[in-house]
Design a protein around this motif. Structure first.
Motif, PDB file in Angstrom:
ATOM      1  N   CYS A  17       0.845  -1.195   0.000  1.00 53.12           N
ATOM      2  CA  CYS A  17       0.000   0.000   0.000  1.00 53.12           C
ATOM      3  C   CYS A  17       0.882   1.248   0.000  1.00 53.12           C
ATOM      4  O   CYS A  17       2.075   1.180   0.269  1.00 53.12           O
ATOM      5  N   THR A  18       0.274   2.362  -0.340  1.00 49.55           N
ATOM      6  CA  THR A  18       0.962   3.647  -0.363  1.00 49.55           C
ATOM      7  C   THR A  18       0.317   4.558   0.671  1.00 49.55           C
ATOM      8  O   THR A  18      -0.906   4.583   0.807  1.00 49.55           O
ATOM      9  N   ARG A  19       1.142   5.313   1.378  1.00 50.10           N
ATOM     10  CA  ARG A  19       0.645   6.273   2.355  1.00 50.10           C
ATOM     11  C   ARG A  19       1.253   7.626   2.036  1.00 50.10           C
ATOM     12  O   ARG A  19       2.461   7.752   1.901  1.00 50.10           O
ATOM     13  N   ASP A  20       0.406   8.623   1.891  1.00 51.05           N
ATOM     14  CA  ASP A  20       0.866   9.984   1.646  1.00 51.05           C
ATOM     15  C   ASP A  20       1.192  10.646   2.981  1.00 51.05           C
ATOM     16  O   ASP A  20       0.322  10.796   3.834  1.00 51.05           O
ATOM     17  N   VAL A  21       2.446  11.015   3.155  1.00 50.03           N
ATOM     18  CA  VAL A  21       2.897  11.679   4.371  1.00 50.03           C
ATOM     19  C   VAL A  21       2.669  13.170   4.203  1.00 50.03           C
ATOM     20  O   VAL A  21       2.965  13.739   3.151  1.00 50.03           O
ATOM     21  N   ARG A  22       2.165  13.809   5.234  1.00 45.63           N
ATOM     22  CA  ARG A  22       1.850  15.247   5.193  1.00 45.63           C
ATOM     23  C   ARG A  22       2.900  16.048   5.956  1.00 45.63           C
ATOM     24  O   ARG A  22       3.504  15.564   6.908  1.00 45.63           O
ATOM     25  N   TRP A  23       3.086  17.293   5.527  1.00 48.65           N
ATOM     26  CA  TRP A  23       4.042  18.169   6.197  1.00 48.65           C
ATOM     27  C   TRP A  23       3.728  18.292   7.682  1.00 48.65           C
ATOM     28  O   TRP A  23       4.643  18.303   8.512  1.00 48.65           O
ATOM     29  N   HIS A  24       2.465  18.400   8.046  1.00 49.12           N
ATOM     30  CA  HIS A  24       2.125  18.607   9.459  1.00 49.12           C
ATOM     31  C   HIS A  24       2.526  17.413  10.323  1.00 49.12           C
ATOM     32  O   HIS A  24       2.850  17.576  11.499  1.00 49.12           O
ATOM     33  N   GLU A  25       2.563  16.202   9.761  1.00 48.56           N
ATOM     34  CA  GLU A  25       3.022  15.028  10.509  1.00 48.56           C
ATOM     35  C   GLU A  25       4.515  15.139  10.818  1.00 48.56           C
ATOM     36  O   GLU A  25       4.961  14.830  11.926  1.00 48.56           O
ATOM     37  N   ILE A  26       5.271  15.551   9.815  1.00 45.63           N
ATOM     38  CA  ILE A  26       6.713  15.696   9.987  1.00 45.63           C
ATOM     39  C   ILE A  26       6.993  16.813  10.985  1.00 45.63           C
ATOM     40  O   ILE A  26       7.814  16.665  11.895  1.00 45.63           O
ATOM     41  N   GLU A  27       6.303  17.926  10.825  1.00 45.55           N
ATOM     42  CA  GLU A  27       6.463  19.075  11.723  1.00 45.55           C
ATOM     43  C   GLU A  27       6.148  18.688  13.166  1.00 45.55           C
ATOM     44  O   GLU A  27       6.888  19.031  14.090  1.00 45.55           O
ATOM     45  N   ALA A  28       5.077  17.939  13.394  1.00 48.86           N
ATOM     46  CA  ALA A  28       4.702  17.515  14.743  1.00 48.86           C
ATOM     47  C   ALA A  28       5.784  16.633  15.361  1.00 48.86           C
ATOM     48  O   ALA A  28       6.114  16.769  16.549  1.00 48.86           O
ATOM     49  N   MET A  29       6.349  15.726  14.568  1.00 49.24           N
ATOM     50  CA  MET A  29       7.397  14.858  15.089  1.00 49.24           C
ATOM     51  C   MET A  29       8.630  15.668  15.459  1.00 49.24           C
ATOM     52  O   MET A  29       9.233  15.464  16.502  1.00 49.24           O
ATOM     53  N   VAL A  30       9.019  16.601  14.601  1.00 50.19           N
ATOM     54  CA  VAL A  30      10.179  17.444  14.876  1.00 50.19           C
ATOM     55  C   VAL A  30       9.944  18.251  16.151  1.00 50.19           C
ATOM     56  O   VAL A  30      10.818  18.331  17.019  1.00 50.19           O
ATOM     57  N   GLN A  31       8.768  18.835  16.301  1.00 48.34           N
ATOM     58  CA  GLN A  31       8.476  19.644  17.480  1.00 48.34           C
ATOM     59  C   GLN A  31       8.523  18.823  18.766  1.00 48.34           C
ATOM     60  O   GLN A  31       8.968  19.323  19.797  1.00 48.34           O
ATOM     61  N   ARG A  32       8.087  17.556  18.707  1.00 49.02           N
ATOM     62  CA  ARG A  32       8.147  16.689  19.892  1.00 49.02           C
ATOM     63  C   ARG A  32       9.577  16.482  20.381  1.00 49.02           C
ATOM     64  O   ARG A  32       9.807  16.289  21.564  1.00 49.02           O
ATOM     65  N   HIS A  33      10.533  16.498  19.460  1.00 51.18           N
ATOM     66  CA  HIS A  33      11.912  16.164  19.804  1.00 51.18           C
ATOM     67  C   HIS A  33      12.888  17.338  19.737  1.00 51.18           C
ATOM     68  O   HIS A  33      14.072  17.157  20.033  1.00 51.18           O
ATOM     69  N   GLN A  34      12.433  18.524  19.366  1.00 47.17           N
ATOM     70  CA  GLN A  34      13.363  19.615  19.084  1.00 47.17           C
ATOM     71  C   GLN A  34      14.221  20.021  20.284  1.00 47.17           C
ATOM     72  O   GLN A  34      15.410  20.303  20.123  1.00 47.17           O
ATOM     73  N   ALA A  35      13.686  20.032  21.496  1.00 51.10           N
ATOM     74  CA  ALA A  35      14.477  20.428  22.661  1.00 51.10           C
ATOM     75  C   ALA A  35      15.597  19.425  22.915  1.00 51.10           C
ATOM     76  O   ALA A  35      16.753  19.810  23.156  1.00 51.10           O
ATOM     77  N   GLU A  36      15.284  18.136  22.834  1.00 50.56           N
ATOM     78  CA  GLU A  36      16.301  17.106  23.047  1.00 50.56           C
ATOM     79  C   GLU A  36      17.360  17.153  21.952  1.00 50.56           C
ATOM     80  O   GLU A  36      18.564  17.021  22.226  1.00 50.56           O
ATOM     81  N   ILE A  37      16.937  17.351  20.714  1.00 55.66           N
ATOM     82  CA  ILE A  37      17.890  17.428  19.598  1.00 55.66           C
ATOM     83  C   ILE A  37      18.828  18.616  19.786  1.00 55.66           C
ATOM     84  O   ILE A  37      20.043  18.481  19.652  1.00 55.66           O
ATOM     85  N   ALA A  38      18.281  19.768  20.125  1.00 56.09           N
ATOM     86  CA  ALA A  38      19.104  20.968  20.313  1.00 56.09           C
ATOM     87  C   ALA A  38      20.095  20.800  21.466  1.00 56.09           C
ATOM     88  O   ALA A  38      21.215  21.317  21.412  1.00 56.09           O
ATOM     89  N   ALA A  39      19.710  20.049  22.490  1.00 57.56           N
ATOM     90  CA  ALA A  39      20.593  19.837  23.638  1.00 57.56           C
ATOM     91  C   ALA A  39      21.684  18.804  23.357  1.00 57.56           C
ATOM     92  O   ALA A  39      22.812  18.939  23.849  1.00 57.56           O
ATOM     93  N   ARG A  40      21.391  17.789  22.570  1.00 53.29           N
ATOM     94  CA  ARG A  40      22.325  16.675  22.363  1.00 53.29           C
ATOM     95  C   ARG A  40      23.254  16.836  21.162  1.00 53.29           C
ATOM     96  O   ARG A  40      24.297  16.199  21.112  1.00 53.29           O
ATOM     97  N   TYR A  41      22.880  17.663  20.183  1.00 57.44           N
ATOM     98  CA  TYR A  41      23.641  17.727  18.932  1.00 57.44           C
ATOM     99  C   TYR A  41      24.031  19.164  18.601  1.00 57.44           C
ATOM    100  O   TYR A  41      23.355  20.109  19.004  1.00 57.44           O
ATOM    101  N   ASP A  42      25.114  19.308  17.846  1.00 67.14           N
ATOM    102  CA  ASP A  42      25.511  20.646  17.409  1.00 67.14           C
ATOM    103  C   ASP A  42      25.575  20.780  15.887  1.00 67.14           C
ATOM    104  O   ASP A  42      25.910  21.831  15.366  1.00 67.14           O
ATOM    105  N   LEU A  43      25.250  19.690  15.170  1.00 64.63           N
ATOM    106  CA  LEU A  43      25.247  19.737  13.713  1.00 64.63           C
ATOM    107  C   LEU A  43      24.269  18.710  13.156  1.00 64.63           C
ATOM    108  O   LEU A  43      24.261  17.559  13.598  1.00 64.63           O
ATOM    109  N   LEU A  44      23.461  19.140  12.207  1.00 67.77           N
ATOM    110  CA  LEU A  44      22.587  18.224  11.472  1.00 67.77           C
ATOM    111  C   LEU A  44      23.310  17.831  10.196  1.00 67.77           C
ATOM    112  O   LEU A  44      23.902  18.683   9.525  1.00 67.77           O
ATOM    113  N   VAL A  45      23.270  16.545   9.859  1.00 69.75           N
ATOM    114  CA  VAL A  45      23.848  16.081   8.596  1.00 69.75           C
ATOM    115  C   VAL A  45      22.739  15.401   7.820  1.00 69.75           C
ATOM    116  O   VAL A  45      22.243  14.343   8.206  1.00 69.75           O
TER     117      VAL A  45
END
Length: 169
Positions: A17-45
């Protein structure tokens, strides 16, 4: 540990099957983890190509800089776009890709980055569930039989299928 010499995805990866991923799903996931990511990492690759839009979204939310790495089955030897001389060393890197299937890309890219003295974490919006699968530090589960169609794969917003809720209204 995966067999990194394989050039094809595992045989069990069959899409039903195919599932269309929406921008708001990605945005919500990023927002859930953004504080931890900013604290643990200094570079995105961003693992090119599909990791770039996701890394851009994470960067916008965290303020972290982004570098770009090529690693895929056509280019199995990981390398940074700016070359090895300018590759990051001694950094706390978060490798970013859209989806983690078998984990082949993350295994190769993470090993390459660690060889340069970096600490490495991994982020994918979704990860496939399957036997012996790599599990990124940040991801959401998706069954291995589902093909994900990303919002950046459409030429325009009008090409995207309507949400089922909108269609029922």
């Amino acid at each position: 540990m995966l067999d990194l010499t394989r050039s094809q995805p595992p045989a069990w990866m069959q899409f039903e099957c195919t599932r269309d991923v929406r921008w708001h799903e990605i945005e919500a996931m990023v927002q859930r983890h953004q504080a931890e990511i900013a604290a643990r990492y200094d570079l995105l690759v961003a693992v090119l190509r599909a990791g770039a839009p996701v890394a851009s979204l994470i960067g916008r939310n965290t303020g972290l800089p982004i570098d770009y790495l090529v690693c895929n089955r056509r280019n199995p030897q990981p390398h940074f776009l700016d070359g090895e001389a300018r590759a990051p060393r001694g950094r706390r890197i978060l490798l970013v890709d859209d989806v983690c299937g078998s984990g082949w890309t993350f295994e190769r890219a993470a090993g390459y980055c660690r060889e340069m003295g970096n600490t490495v974490g991994t982020f994918s919006v979704y990860r496939c569930l399957g036997p012996g699968m790599y599990q990124p530090d940040f991801s959401m589960e998706m069954t291995a039989d589902t093909y994900l169609r990303w919002p950046w794969e459409y030429q325009s917003e009008t090409e995207m299928p309507q949400d089922r809720q909108q269609m029922a209204a």
